[in-house]
Enzyme design. Sequence first.
Site, PDB file in Angstrom:
ATOM      1  N   ARG A   1     -20.216 -11.369  -8.522  1.00  0.00           N
ATOM      2  CA  ARG A   1     -19.813 -12.507  -9.065  1.00  0.00           C
ATOM      3  C   ARG A   1     -20.526 -13.804  -8.429  1.00  0.00           C
ATOM      4  O   ARG A   1     -20.250 -14.940  -8.496  1.00  0.00           O
ATOM      5  CB  ARG A   1     -18.332 -12.754  -8.777  1.00  0.00           C
ATOM      6  CG  ARG A   1     -17.730 -12.485  -7.543  1.00  0.00           C
ATOM      7  CD  ARG A   1     -16.456 -12.815  -7.593  1.00  0.00           C
ATOM      8  NE  ARG A   1     -15.714 -12.642  -6.195  1.00  0.00           N
ATOM      9  CZ  ARG A   1     -14.547 -13.231  -5.792  1.00  0.00           C
ATOM     10  NH1 ARG A   1     -13.691 -13.774  -6.742  1.00  0.00           N
ATOM     11  NH2 ARG A   1     -14.243 -13.184  -4.581  1.00  0.00           N
TER      12      ARG A   1
ATOM     13  N   TRP B   1      -8.941   8.260  -4.631  1.00  0.00           N
ATOM     14  CA  TRP B   1      -8.083   7.579  -3.362  1.00  0.00           C
ATOM     15  C   TRP B   1      -8.871   8.629  -2.170  1.00  0.00           C
ATOM     16  O   TRP B   1      -8.363   9.687  -2.108  1.00  0.00           O
ATOM     17  CB  TRP B   1      -6.724   7.807  -3.279  1.00  0.00           C
ATOM     18  CG  TRP B   1      -6.075   6.753  -2.204  1.00  0.00           C
ATOM     19  CD1 TRP B   1      -6.589   5.769  -1.572  1.00  0.00           C
ATOM     20  CD2 TRP B   1      -4.592   7.098  -1.795  1.00  0.00           C
ATOM     21  NE1 TRP B   1      -5.462   5.575  -0.500  1.00  0.00           N
ATOM     22  CE2 TRP B   1      -4.618   6.135  -0.594  1.00  0.00           C
ATOM     23  CE3 TRP B   1      -3.920   7.914  -2.009  1.00  0.00           C
ATOM     24  CZ2 TRP B   1      -3.540   6.023  -0.077  1.00  0.00           C
ATOM     25  CZ3 TRP B   1      -2.542   7.966  -1.311  1.00  0.00           C
ATOM     26  CH2 TRP B   1      -2.441   7.053  -0.356  1.00  0.00           C
TER      27      TRP B   1
ATOM     28  N   ASN C   1     -15.209   3.822   3.488  1.00  0.00           N
ATOM     29  CA  ASN C   1     -16.209   3.530   2.404  1.00  0.00           C
ATOM     30  C   ASN C   1     -17.349   4.004   1.915  1.00  0.00           C
ATOM     31  O   ASN C   1     -17.376   4.568   1.033  1.00  0.00           O
ATOM     32  CB  ASN C   1     -16.609   1.765   2.651  1.00  0.00           C
ATOM     33  CG  ASN C   1     -15.326   0.953   2.929  1.00  0.00           C
ATOM     34  OD1 ASN C   1     -14.457   1.143   2.093  1.00  0.00           O
ATOM     35  ND2 ASN C   1     -15.260   0.068   3.582  1.00  0.00           N
TER      36      ASN C   1
ATOM     37  N   TYR D   1     -11.034   2.656  -8.179  1.00  0.00           N
ATOM     38  CA  TYR D   1     -10.727   2.853  -6.668  1.00  0.00           C
ATOM     39  C   TYR D   1     -10.004   1.813  -6.071  1.00  0.00           C
ATOM     40  O   TYR D   1      -9.799   1.832  -5.158  1.00  0.00           O
ATOM     41  CB  TYR D   1     -11.712   3.579  -5.903  1.00  0.00           C
ATOM     42  CG  TYR D   1     -12.995   2.657  -5.944  1.00  0.00           C
ATOM     43  CD1 TYR D   1     -14.043   2.395  -6.940  1.00  0.00           C
ATOM     44  CD2 TYR D   1     -13.321   1.888  -4.839  1.00  0.00           C
ATOM     45  CE1 TYR D   1     -14.966   1.385  -6.571  1.00  0.00           C
ATOM     46  CE2 TYR D   1     -14.570   0.949  -4.401  1.00  0.00           C
ATOM     47  CZ  TYR D   1     -15.382   0.750  -5.442  1.00  0.00           C
ATOM     48  OH  TYR D   1     -16.244  -0.060  -5.432  1.00  0.00           O
TER      49      TYR D   1
ATOM     50  N   TYR E   1       1.020  -1.163   0.079  1.00  0.00           N
ATOM     51  CA  TYR E   1       0.039  -0.015   0.032  1.00  0.00           C
ATOM     52  C   TYR E   1       0.875   1.292   0.097  1.00  0.00           C
ATOM     53  O   TYR E   1       2.066   1.122   0.498  1.00  0.00           O
ATOM     54  CB  TYR E   1      -0.836  -0.177   1.278  1.00  0.00           C
ATOM     55  CG  TYR E   1      -2.293   0.727   1.103  1.00  0.00           C
ATOM     56  CD1 TYR E   1      -3.248   0.582   0.134  1.00  0.00           C
ATOM     57  CD2 TYR E   1      -2.417   2.017   1.765  1.00  0.00           C
ATOM     58  CE1 TYR E   1      -4.409   0.895   0.233  1.00  0.00           C
ATOM     59  CE2 TYR E   1      -3.624   2.746   1.781  1.00  0.00           C
ATOM     60  CZ  TYR E   1      -4.537   2.080   0.714  1.00  0.00           C
ATOM     61  OH  TYR E   1      -5.641   2.963   0.859  1.00  0.00           O
TER      62      TYR E   1
HETATM   63  N1  LIG Z   1      -9.558   4.412  -3.459  1.00  0.00           N
HETATM   64  C1  LIG Z   1     -10.070   4.560  -2.219  1.00  0.00           C
HETATM   65  O1  LIG Z   1     -10.137   5.516  -1.666  1.00  0.00           O
HETATM   66  C2  LIG Z   1     -10.815   3.311  -1.691  1.00  0.00           C
HETATM   67  C3  LIG Z   1     -11.813   3.418  -0.521  1.00  0.00           C
HETATM   68  C4  LIG Z   1     -12.314   2.378   0.027  1.00  0.00           C
HETATM   69  C5  LIG Z   1     -12.104   0.948  -0.520  1.00  0.00           C
HETATM   70  N2  LIG Z   1     -11.328   0.986  -1.626  1.00  0.00           N
HETATM   71  C6  LIG Z   1     -11.108  -0.212  -2.162  1.00  0.00           C
HETATM   72  O2  LIG Z   1     -12.278  -0.687  -2.697  1.00  0.00           O
HETATM   73  C7  LIG Z   1     -12.497  -2.143  -2.610  1.00  0.00           C
HETATM   74  C8  LIG Z   1     -13.621  -2.774  -1.578  1.00  0.00           C
HETATM   75  O3  LIG Z   1     -13.169  -2.129  -0.372  1.00  0.00           O
HETATM   76  P1  LIG Z   1     -14.336  -2.807   0.423  1.00  0.00           P
HETATM   77  O4  LIG Z   1     -13.938  -2.424   1.921  1.00  0.00           O
HETATM   78  O5  LIG Z   1     -15.678  -2.063   0.210  1.00  0.00           O
HETATM   79  O6  LIG Z   1     -14.567  -4.356   0.087  1.00  0.00           O
HETATM   80  P2  LIG Z   1     -15.117  -5.493   1.122  1.00  0.00           P
HETATM   81  O7  LIG Z   1     -16.399  -4.883   1.542  1.00  0.00           O
HETATM   82  O8  LIG Z   1     -14.246  -6.239   2.086  1.00  0.00           O
HETATM   83  O9  LIG Z   1     -15.857  -6.564  -0.136  1.00  0.00           O
HETATM   84  C9  LIG Z   1     -14.716  -6.766  -1.106  1.00  0.00           C
HETATM   85  C10 LIG Z   1     -15.296  -6.984  -2.493  1.00  0.00           C
HETATM   86  O10 LIG Z   1     -14.179  -7.415  -3.270  1.00  0.00           O
HETATM   87  C11 LIG Z   1     -14.878  -8.465  -4.189  1.00  0.00           C
HETATM   88  N3  LIG Z   1     -13.834  -9.351  -4.590  1.00  0.00           N
HETATM   89  C12 LIG Z   1     -12.692  -9.859  -3.802  1.00  0.00           C
HETATM   90  N4  LIG Z   1     -11.917 -10.694  -4.641  1.00  0.00           N
HETATM   91  C13 LIG Z   1     -12.347 -10.401  -5.802  1.00  0.00           C
HETATM   92  C14 LIG Z   1     -11.968 -10.807  -7.126  1.00  0.00           C
HETATM   93  N5  LIG Z   1     -10.562 -11.618  -7.239  1.00  0.00           N
HETATM   94  N6  LIG Z   1     -12.596 -10.461  -8.343  1.00  0.00           N
HETATM   95  C15 LIG Z   1     -13.525  -9.821  -8.367  1.00  0.00           C
HETATM   96  N7  LIG Z   1     -14.047  -9.148  -7.167  1.00  0.00           N
HETATM   97  C16 LIG Z   1     -13.347  -9.839  -5.794  1.00  0.00           C
HETATM   98  C17 LIG Z   1     -15.595  -9.320  -3.217  1.00  0.00           C
HETATM   99  O11 LIG Z   1     -16.579 -10.060  -3.772  1.00  0.00           O
HETATM  100  P3  LIG Z   1     -17.259 -11.370  -3.056  1.00  0.00           P
HETATM  101  O12 LIG Z   1     -18.086 -11.036  -2.017  1.00  0.00           O
HETATM  102  O13 LIG Z   1     -17.922 -12.199  -4.175  1.00  0.00           O
HETATM  103  O14 LIG Z   1     -15.854 -12.153  -2.720  1.00  0.00           O
HETATM  104  C18 LIG Z   1     -16.451  -8.027  -2.399  1.00  0.00           C
HETATM  105  O15 LIG Z   1     -17.255  -7.445  -3.412  1.00  0.00           O
HETATM  106  C19 LIG Z   1     -10.949  -2.657  -2.177  1.00  0.00           C
HETATM  107  O16 LIG Z   1     -10.281  -2.885  -3.284  1.00  0.00           O
HETATM  108  C20 LIG Z   1     -10.390  -1.554  -1.337  1.00  0.00           C
HETATM  109  O17 LIG Z   1      -8.926  -1.352  -1.023  1.00  0.00           O
HETATM  110  C21 LIG Z   1     -10.649   1.864  -2.240  1.00  0.00           C
END
Ligand SMILES: NC(=O)c1ccc[n+]([C@@H]2O[C@H](COP(=O)([O-])OP(=O)(O)OC[C@H]3O[C@@H](n4cnc5c(N)ncnc54)[C@H](OP(=O)(O)O)[C@@H]3O)[C@@H](O)[C@H]2O)c1
Length: 337
Positions: free
Chosen positions: A177, A267, A128, A241, A56
């Site tokens: 998925r 981000w 989130n 993101y 990260y």
């Molecule tokens: N850029 C930013 O500011 C920011 C802020 C917040 C979050 N994020 C990013 O946003 C993403 C989601 O975060 P979150 O906390 O909302 O996640 P989360 O609630 O932990 O859920 C994870 C998600 O990713 C999916 N997933 C996991 N592995 C996968 C794969 N190989 N292919 C396709 N889908 C997959 C899961 O699907 P299943 O349930 O089917 O496993 C689920 O929908 C993460 O990458 C996180 O780092 C970025």
Amino acid sequence: MPSKVRAIVFHRHGAPAEVARCEEIETAEPAPDEVRVRLLAAPINPADLNVIEGKYPIRPALPGVPGVEGVGVIEAVGAGVTARHAGERVLLPQGYGTWRESGVVKADSVWAVPDGIATEQAAMLRINPATAWRMLRDFVELKPGDWILQNAANSAVGRAVVQIARVSGWRTVNVIRRAELIAGLKADGADVVLLDGDDLPAQIAAATGGAAISLALNAVGGDSALRLVQALAPGGTLVTYGAMSRQPLRIPNGLLIFQDLRWRGFWISQWYRTAAPEAVAAMLAELFTLAQSGALHAPVERLYPLTEAAAALAHAAQGRRAGKILFCGEAAGDSRA
Ligand SMILES: NC(=O)c1ccc[n+]([C@@H]2O[C@H](COP(=O)([O-])OP(=O)(O)OC[C@H]3O[C@@H](n4cnc5c(N)ncnc54)[C@H](OP(=O)(O)O)[C@@H]3O)[C@@H](O)[C@H]2O)c1
């Protein structure tokens, strides 16, 4: 006078369940401009796992205490603090390392959590839902009834997108998925829920009546992201993101040249670093109001005490969860909902 508290600590980067463990660390009395907060609840987000893995952009000095967000209760205030008081529930700041029983932070870096929000829900608001809020407002000017397209729609960010879009009058096409999630997402307000696959662009066109879609939100990358952009209208914007598949984006020349699509990134940490304090306060006020009304809520799969670090981290690293994994402090259960 320093005293010992429990915290999750990692001394080297690696697999989170292997390198992070519960230890005793020292905590101090608050300085005149600080407060001491006791942990109530803090989620394990994908970014936290990436920080421990050393994958990260934020790399805390080692040994480090992870945790980018959470909620605590103020248990002591510094001599010069007048705006905060003991007993207040507050959102914990980034950079503090929230997975600790208790610690000191600047008094002006915490936000009071209003009553009427369950502690676990408040603990998950600052990253989130804030990301969803910004992505829906900062890239494309959406009109009532406009469609938004997103993958990983059952993630915490994805559900917040659905819930915020619903109260804002926008419609969502949600790509997932796992078929078993369709009913739950629709109950949350998702207009269309589709399973990812090669025919996704055709499915999207059929489900929306060929609507012109100007905004797509991508947390997966690779082919999934490509299928989203294939469904965008000319001039549309893909905001990336997250990269859950760890596959890079492919940008076909023709989509850039002939469709003039825009590839953007977002981000939330950078947004918080550069946003005016009034903008942060205004957004959090909106998110608190939505959480109080129940319009914004995130499913929780399980709470763990800090002492069960390895089990909690292994659980959080699993795909196909029904909700977030959170660490809870000893005072958990104070929901004030
Ligand atoms: N850029 C930013 O500011 C920011 C802020 C917040 C979050 N994020 C990013 O946003 C993403 C989601 O975060 P979150 O906390 O909302 O996640 P989360 O609630 O932990 O859920 C994870 C998600 O990713 C999916 N997933 C996991 N592995 C996968 C794969 N190989 N292919 C396709 N889908 C997959 C899961 O699907 P299943 O349930 O089917 O496993 C689920 O929908 C993460 O990458 C996180 O780092 C970025």
